[in-house]
Design a protein around this motif. Structure first.
Motif, PDB file in Angstrom:
ATOM      1  N   ALA A 128       0.829  -1.202   0.000  1.00 19.28           N
ATOM      2  CA  ALA A 128       0.000   0.000   0.000  1.00 19.28           C
ATOM      3  C   ALA A 128       0.869   1.261   0.000  1.00 19.28           C
ATOM      4  N   ALA A 129       1.940   1.262   0.783  1.00 16.44           N
ATOM      5  CA  ALA A 129       2.829   2.427   0.815  1.00 16.44           C
ATOM      6  C   ALA A 129       3.534   2.614  -0.524  1.00 16.44           C
ATOM      7  N   ALA A 130       3.928   1.512  -1.155  1.00 12.25           N
ATOM      8  CA  ALA A 130       4.576   1.613  -2.462  1.00 12.25           C
ATOM      9  C   ALA A 130       3.603   2.125  -3.518  1.00 12.25           C
ATOM     10  N   ASN A 131       2.352   1.690  -3.462  1.00 11.71           N
ATOM     11  CA  ASN A 131       1.351   2.196  -4.404  1.00 11.71           C
ATOM     12  C   ASN A 131       1.111   3.685  -4.187  1.00 11.71           C
ATOM     13  N   ARG A 132       1.093   4.101  -2.945  1.00 11.98           N
ATOM     14  CA  ARG A 132       0.790   5.492  -2.634  1.00 11.98           C
ATOM     15  C   ARG A 132       1.899   6.432  -3.085  1.00 11.98           C
ATOM     16  N   ARG A 133       3.151   6.043  -2.912  1.00 16.24           N
ATOM     17  CA  ARG A 133       4.231   6.960  -3.298  1.00 16.24           C
ATOM     18  C   ARG A 133       4.435   6.978  -4.798  1.00 16.24           C
ATOM     19  N   GLY A 134       3.962   5.966  -5.515  1.00 18.32           N
ATOM     20  CA  GLY A 134       3.977   5.979  -6.975  1.00 18.32           C
ATOM     21  C   GLY A 134       5.351   6.112  -7.582  1.00 18.32           C
ATOM     22  N   GLY A 135       6.355   5.512  -7.012  1.00 16.74           N
ATOM     23  CA  GLY A 135       7.700   5.556  -7.566  1.00 16.74           C
ATOM     24  C   GLY A 135       8.506   6.758  -7.109  1.00 16.74           C
ATOM     25  N   GLY A 136       7.924   7.594  -6.273  1.00 13.02           N
ATOM     26  CA  GLY A 136       8.643   8.758  -5.760  1.00 13.02           C
ATOM     27  C   GLY A 136       9.543   8.376  -4.603  1.00 13.02           C
ATOM     28  N   PRO A 137      10.082   9.371  -3.927  1.00 13.88           N
ATOM     29  CA  PRO A 137      10.981   9.090  -2.815  1.00 13.88           C
ATOM     30  C   PRO A 137      10.224   8.577  -1.585  1.00 13.88           C
ATOM     31  N   VAL A 138      10.910   7.766  -0.811  1.00 10.49           N
ATOM     32  CA  VAL A 138      10.338   7.250   0.431  1.00 10.49           C
ATOM     33  C   VAL A 138      10.454   8.347   1.482  1.00 10.49           C
ATOM     34  N   THR A 139       9.327   8.664   2.111  1.00 13.57           N
ATOM     35  CA  THR A 139       9.312   9.694   3.143  1.00 13.57           C
ATOM     36  C   THR A 139       8.877   9.075   4.472  1.00 13.57           C
ATOM     37  N   GLY A 140       9.003   9.842   5.519  1.00 12.15           N
ATOM     38  CA  GLY A 140       8.570   9.369   6.832  1.00 12.15           C
ATOM     39  C   GLY A 140       7.070   9.128   6.879  1.00 12.15           C
ATOM     40  N   TRP A 141       6.308  10.012   6.208  1.00 12.69           N
ATOM     41  CA  TRP A 141       4.855   9.830   6.188  1.00 12.69           C
ATOM     42  C   TRP A 141       4.481   8.566   5.422  1.00 12.69           C
ATOM     43  N   ASN A 142       5.237   8.268   4.398  1.00 13.07           N
ATOM     44  CA  ASN A 142       4.983   7.060   3.626  1.00 13.07           C
ATOM     45  C   ASN A 142       5.240   5.814   4.467  1.00 13.07           C
ATOM     46  N   ILE A 143       6.315   5.828   5.237  1.00 12.28           N
ATOM     47  CA  ILE A 143       6.615   4.699   6.128  1.00 12.28           C
ATOM     48  C   ILE A 143       5.547   4.566   7.206  1.00 12.28           C
ATOM     49  N   LEU A 144       5.126   5.707   7.777  1.00 16.07           N
ATOM     50  CA  LEU A 144       4.069   5.686   8.794  1.00 16.07           C
ATOM     51  C   LEU A 144       2.776   5.131   8.203  1.00 16.07           C
ATOM     52  N   PHE A 145       2.430   5.567   6.990  1.00 15.94           N
ATOM     53  CA  PHE A 145       1.228   5.052   6.333  1.00 15.94           C
ATOM     54  C   PHE A 145       1.311   3.539   6.147  1.00 15.94           C
ATOM     55  N   GLY A 146       2.478   3.043   5.750  1.00 15.19           N
ATOM     56  CA  GLY A 146       2.642   1.601   5.560  1.00 15.19           C
ATOM     57  C   GLY A 146       2.457   0.830   6.853  1.00 15.19           C
ATOM     58  N   PHE A 147       3.037   1.333   7.958  1.00 15.43           N
ATOM     59  CA  PHE A 147       2.898   0.622   9.232  1.00 15.43           C
ATOM     60  C   PHE A 147       1.472   0.702   9.784  1.00 15.43           C
ATOM     61  N   VAL A 148       0.821   1.842   9.635  1.00 14.23           N
ATOM     62  CA  VAL A 148      -0.573   1.950  10.105  1.00 14.23           C
ATOM     63  C   VAL A 148      -1.468   1.030   9.283  1.00 14.23           C
ATOM     64  N   THR A 149      -1.252   0.994   7.982  1.00 13.74           N
ATOM     65  CA  THR A 149      -2.023   0.091   7.126  1.00 13.74           C
ATOM     66  C   THR A 149      -1.790  -1.361   7.510  1.00 13.74           C
ATOM     67  N   ALA A 150      -0.541  -1.702   7.803  1.00 18.13           N
ATOM     68  CA  ALA A 150      -0.222  -3.076   8.206  1.00 18.13           C
ATOM     69  C   ALA A 150      -0.911  -3.435   9.514  1.00 18.13           C
ATOM     70  N   ILE A 151      -0.892  -2.541  10.490  1.00 20.83           N
ATOM     71  CA  ILE A 151      -1.521  -2.821  11.785  1.00 20.83           C
ATOM     72  C   ILE A 151      -3.025  -2.990  11.629  1.00 20.83           C
ATOM     73  N   VAL A 152      -3.655  -2.117  10.856  1.00 23.48           N
ATOM     74  CA  VAL A 152      -5.107  -2.235  10.639  1.00 23.48           C
ATOM     75  C   VAL A 152      -5.433  -3.545   9.928  1.00 23.48           C
ATOM     76  N   PHE A 153      -4.641  -3.912   8.929  1.00 22.23           N
ATOM     77  CA  PHE A 153      -4.864  -5.168   8.211  1.00 22.23           C
ATOM     78  C   PHE A 153      -4.721  -6.360   9.146  1.00 22.23           C
ATOM     79  N   ILE A 154      -3.687  -6.346   9.978  1.00 21.71           N
ATOM     80  CA  ILE A 154      -3.460  -7.467  10.908  1.00 21.71           C
ATOM     81  C   ILE A 154      -4.632  -7.608  11.870  1.00 21.71           C
ATOM     82  N   VAL A 155      -5.088  -6.493  12.442  1.00 17.88           N
ATOM     83  CA  VAL A 155      -6.198  -6.547  13.399  1.00 17.88           C
ATOM     84  C   VAL A 155      -7.466  -7.052  12.725  1.00 17.88           C
ATOM     85  N   LEU A 156      -7.771  -6.539  11.539  1.00 16.60           N
ATOM     86  CA  LEU A 156      -8.975  -6.991  10.834  1.00 16.60           C
ATOM     87  C   LEU A 156      -8.867  -8.449  10.402  1.00 16.60           C
ATOM     88  N   CYS A 157      -7.696  -8.854   9.970  1.00 15.05           N
ATOM     89  CA  CYS A 157      -7.499 -10.256   9.564  1.00 15.05           C
ATOM     90  C   CYS A 157      -7.686 -11.199  10.746  1.00 15.05           C
TER      91      CYS A 157
END
Length: 149
Positions: A48-77
Motif C-alpha cells: 500500500a505504501a509503495a502504491n501510494r508513493r507511486g515511484g517517488g521518494p520514500v518519506t517518513g509519512w509514507n513509512i508511517l502510512f505503511g505501518f498503520v495500514t499493516a496494523i489495521v490489516f493485521i487486526v482486521l485479519c
C-alpha cells in the motif's frame, strides 16, 4: 491347504510401528494463527505504501502510512479469522470475501485511480472469492452447519 508358518521358540518382542514426526502439532498451529496475518499485514502495508508513493521518494509519512495500514490489516485479519467461523456458512463466506474485496479495492485506490474503478474491482473480487468460499463450505458442512469429516 494353507498352514501356519513355523514360529521361533525364542522370546517374541513387541514391534511398535514407527511414527513419523508430527511437525504440524498444536503449538505450530497456534503460532501460525498469529504469524500468517502478521506476515500478510507487513506485505500488505509495504504494498500500500509503495502504491501510494507511486515511484517517488520514500518519506517518513509514507513509512508511517505503511505501518498503520499493516496494523489495521493485521487486526482486521485476526478478527475475521476469529469471528467468521462462528457464523453460518453464507455469512462466513460473505465476511471473508468482503475482507478480501475491500483489501484489494483499497490497494487499487492507493495507486491514484478513480474510486469507482476501485469499488468495481473490490466488488468483482468479493464476488469471486464468495463463490469459492461458499462452494467450499457448502460441500463440507451439513444443513446444521456442522463440518463433515
Amino acid at each position: 491347504m494353507a498352514h501356519a508358518a513355523p514360529r521361533s521358540r525364542g522370546t517374541t518382542r513387541q514391534v511398535r510401528p514407527i511414527r513419523t514426526p508430527d511437525i504440524f502439532d498444536e503449538r505450530v498451529h497456534r503460532m501460525a494463527q498469529v504469524g500468517i496475518p502478521v506476515v500478510l499485514g507487513l506485505v500488505y502495508g509495504y504494498w500500500a505504501a509503495a502504491n501510494r508513493r507511486g515511484g517517488g521518494p520514500v518519506t517518513g509519512w509514507n513509512i508511517l502510512f505503511g505501518f498503520v495500514t499493516a496494523i489495521v490489516f493485521i487486526v482486521l485479519c485476526l478478527a475475521v479469522a476469529a469471528f467468521a467461523p462462528l457464523l453460518k456458512r453464507e455469512l462466513h463466506s460473505l465476511t471473508k470475501s468482503a475482507f478480501a474485496g475491500a483489501s484489494v479495492g483499497f490497494l487499487y485506490s492507493q495507486s491514484g485511480d478513480s474510486v469507482l474503478r476501485s469499488a468495481a474491482l473490490g466488488i468483482a473480487v468479493t464476488a469471486g472469492v464468495f463463490g469459492v468460499f461458499f462452494y467450499r463450505y457448502y460441500t463440507r458442512e451439513d444443513a446444521a452447519g456442522n463440518r463433515i469429516r
